[in-house]
Scaffold this active site. Structure first.
Site, PDB file in Angstrom:
ATOM      1  N   HIS A   1       0.870  -1.182   0.000  1.00 22.38           N
ATOM      2  CA  HIS A   1       0.000   0.000   0.000  1.00 22.38           C
ATOM      3  C   HIS A   1       0.909   1.235   0.000  1.00 22.38           C
ATOM      4  CE1 HIS A   1      -2.764   2.944   1.888  1.00 22.38           C
ATOM      5  NE2 HIS A   1      -3.737   2.181   1.444  1.00 22.38           N
TER       6      HIS A   1
ATOM      7  N   ASP B   1       2.665  -4.876   8.179  1.00 18.85           N
ATOM      8  CA  ASP B   1       1.461  -4.072   8.001  1.00 18.85           C
ATOM      9  C   ASP B   1       0.268  -5.032   8.111  1.00 18.85           C
ATOM     10  OD1 ASP B   1      -0.804  -2.906   6.939  1.00 18.85           O
ATOM     11  OD2 ASP B   1       0.190  -2.027   5.205  1.00 18.85           O
TER      12      ASP B   1
ATOM     13  N   GLN C   1      -4.823  -5.437   6.723  1.00 23.73           N
ATOM     14  CA  GLN C   1      -5.785  -6.350   6.084  1.00 23.73           C
ATOM     15  C   GLN C   1      -5.790  -7.742   6.699  1.00 23.73           C
ATOM     16  OE1 GLN C   1      -8.034  -5.356   4.084  1.00 23.73           O
ATOM     17  NE2 GLN C   1      -7.244  -3.372   3.448  1.00 23.73           N
TER      18      GLN C   1
ATOM     19  N   LYS D   1     -10.824  -0.734  10.201  1.00 14.62           N
ATOM     20  CA  LYS D   1     -10.929  -1.902   9.308  1.00 14.62           C
ATOM     21  C   LYS D   1     -11.315  -3.153  10.089  1.00 14.62           C
ATOM     22  CE  LYS D   1      -7.505  -0.263   5.993  1.00 14.62           C
ATOM     23  NZ  LYS D   1      -8.280   0.172   4.821  1.00 14.62           N
TER      24      LYS D   1
ATOM     25  N   CYS E   1      -4.661   2.461  -3.798  1.00 16.86           N
ATOM     26  CA  CYS E   1      -3.436   2.959  -3.142  1.00 16.86           C
ATOM     27  C   CYS E   1      -2.283   1.976  -3.318  1.00 16.86           C
ATOM     28  CB  CYS E   1      -3.648   3.234  -1.654  1.00 16.86           C
ATOM     29  SG  CYS E   1      -4.851   4.502  -1.336  1.00 16.86           S
TER      30      CYS E   1
HETATM   31  N1  PMP Z   1      -1.958  -0.908   4.489  1.00 20.47           N
HETATM   32  C1  PMP Z   1      -2.890  -1.636   3.866  1.00 20.47           C
HETATM   33  C2  PMP Z   1      -2.526  -3.008   3.368  1.00 20.47           C
HETATM   34  C3  PMP Z   1      -4.165  -1.112   3.696  1.00 20.47           C
HETATM   35  O1  PMP Z   1      -5.098  -1.839   3.064  1.00 20.47           O
HETATM   36  C4  PMP Z   1      -4.455   0.187   4.183  1.00 20.47           C
HETATM   37  C5  PMP Z   1      -5.823   0.803   3.995  1.00 20.47           C
HETATM   38  N2  PMP Z   1      -6.369   0.644   2.734  1.00 20.47           N
HETATM   39  C6  PMP Z   1      -3.446   0.875   4.836  1.00 20.47           C
HETATM   40  C7  PMP Z   1      -2.215   0.310   4.975  1.00 20.47           C
HETATM   41  C8  PMP Z   1      -3.681   2.251   5.393  1.00 20.47           C
HETATM   42  O2  PMP Z   1      -4.599   2.186   6.432  1.00 20.47           O
HETATM   43  P1  PMP Z   1      -5.193   3.520   7.085  1.00 20.47           P
HETATM   44  O3  PMP Z   1      -5.730   4.324   5.947  1.00 20.47           O
HETATM   45  O4  PMP Z   1      -6.254   3.019   8.001  1.00 20.47           O
HETATM   46  O5  PMP Z   1      -4.069   4.196   7.792  1.00 20.47           O
END
Ligand code: PMP
Length: 406
Positions: free
Chosen positions: A122, A199, A202, A225, A365
């Site tokens: 991401h 990270d 997910q 999430k 993203c």
């Molecule tokens: N890492 C991953 C794998 C994600 O899917 C996301 C959110 N789409 C993020 C980081 C960022 O999370 P947040 O916007 O809640 O900070």
């Protein structure tokens, strides 16, 4: 546990869109809906407890502090961390990763030192390191993916050298649904004496996490999430690392003593929590984790695996359907990215919305991953514990209808 019973805990799922289509919410990888238990606990705290934490001697402040610190203990238990000193509240995964990139980078990386990421990260786990690259001249090394959407582990091993300082990879891809072999990733990094940030944005909603068993050095996730509120997340860090890295932001709450000549920082985890924390959101997060515990990961994993398997089977009935990511369900989490024939992802998402079905479209993203796949974007359906086979039938029927229009 009946899914319908679970659904009753999420009032938003009763919505009817455009006057006739029952909401089918399949955008859970972006954010999950919140059960009553979470919303009510937060409202209750605003109505009956609200006061700033840690600083007050008065009744409400002490009560709010107790709730906030009890929430930290709930998070500790959820991750099976050794101590609450290792649980830092942040605004989310993004802030947690930026904290590590900035502070670990500042303390332990200099020009020419390397971080290993993967091709499926991401943006939050790419750009935060690029900021460090711009400031300190570090280098980004990237683990390539295979055509099946798995990490190429042979190439991973080859990326290590004497300049490797940290590995930072996602547990589960928010695009491909790939469940990465994080135990092996961590073991290999540790054999090279290199720490690992995982990270978990997910993975945490879908599988139990034990940071001691994983032996990761840092672990990040977001409250929103995982059925919790927005604006709160967690950085887990091994105490030894958190002790050795400098604070992220300066301000109240994170200090012991301040003078113009010299400031001493507070104990862990407060050293990393400058300013008034979102103590209402921490309560919401703790209730979300309690909610998950009451349902149990055994049920969640079995239910979501059934949904993902069923969705893959049914979606493949559609002419022109292309599903990205691992075909082997044991490597594939509750996220399905797809394209149908030449239908643009934005058209598909917009038309599905008109039929009451919420999915996500675009690059998610993860632009470097899109480049690797040679596409601009995908449609993404992602599942949560309250979704049903009927939701998937609705999605498949709607895609059929839309395909016929083209
Ligand atoms: N890492 C991953 C794998 C994600 O899917 C996301 C959110 N789409 C993020 C980081 C960022 O999370 P947040 O916007 O809640 O900070």
């Amino acid at each position: 546990m009946q899914t319908m019973q679970v659904k009753n805990d999420f009032p938003i799922l009763d919505k009817v869109l455009y006057g006739k289509y029952p909401l089918v919410y399949l955008d859970n990888a972006a954010t999950t809906q919140k059960p009553r238990q979470v919303v009510e606990a937060m409202t209750e705290e605003y109505y009956n407890v609200n006061a700033n934490v840690h600083r007050g001697v008065h009744f409400l402040s002490q009560q709010a502090t107790e709730l906030h610190e009890a929430s930290r203990e709930t998070v500790r238990r959820f991750l099976n961390a050794r101590s609450t000193a290792e649980i830092v509240f942040t605004r989310g995964t993004t802030e947690s990763i930026n904290l590590v990139a900035s502070c670990f980078g500042w303390a332990f990386m200099k020009e020419g030192d390397e971080v290993i990421l993967s091709e499926m990260e991401h943006h939050s786990n790419i750009v935060s390191w690029q900021l460090l690259q711009a400031r300190q001249g570090i280098r980004l090394r990237v683990i390539p993916i295979t055509d099946d959407g798995l990490l190429n582990m042979d190439e991973y091993e080859k990326l290590f050298n004497e300049r490797t300082r940290i590995v930072s990879v996602t547990h589960v891809s928010n695009v491909l649904g790939t469940i990465n072999p994080v135990r092996d990733i961590i073991r290999i990094a540790h054999e090279h004496g290199v720490p690992v940030l995982i990270d978990g944005a997910q993975s945490t909603p879908h599988m139990p996490i034990d940071v001691q068993e994983l032996d990761c050095d840092f672990f990040a996730f977001s409250g929103h999430k995982i059925y919790g509120p927005t604006g709160i997340g967690v950085l887990y860090g091994k105490e030894d690392w958190l002790d050795r890295i400098p604070p992220y932001m300066g301000g109240g709450e994170m200090i012991k003593n301040v003078s113009f000549e010299h400031t001493t920082f507070g104990e862990l985890p407060f050293k990393f929590e400058a300013g008034t924390p979102d103590y209402i959101a921490s309560t919401g997060l703790a209730r979300a984790l309690d909610y998950i515990r009451s349902i149990g990961f055994e049920y969640i994993e079995a239910h979501e695996r059934d949904l993902t398997t069923y969705a893959m089977q049914r979606m493949m009935e559609i002419e022109g359907m292309h599903i990205f990511g691992p075909k082997d369900i044991t490597h594939h989490d509750a996220v399905i990215s797809f394209l149908v024939g030449t239908i643009h992802h934005l058209d598909m998402g917009t038309l599905l919305d008109r039929l009451g079905i919420a999915i996500r479209t675009g690059h998610h993203c993860a632009e470097p991953l899109m480049h690797r796949l040679g596409i601009e974007g995908t449609c993404r359906a992602s599942f949560a514990l309250y979704n049903t086979r009927e939701d998937i039938d609705a999605l498949v029927d709607a895609i059929h209808r839309i395909s016929q229009m083209f």
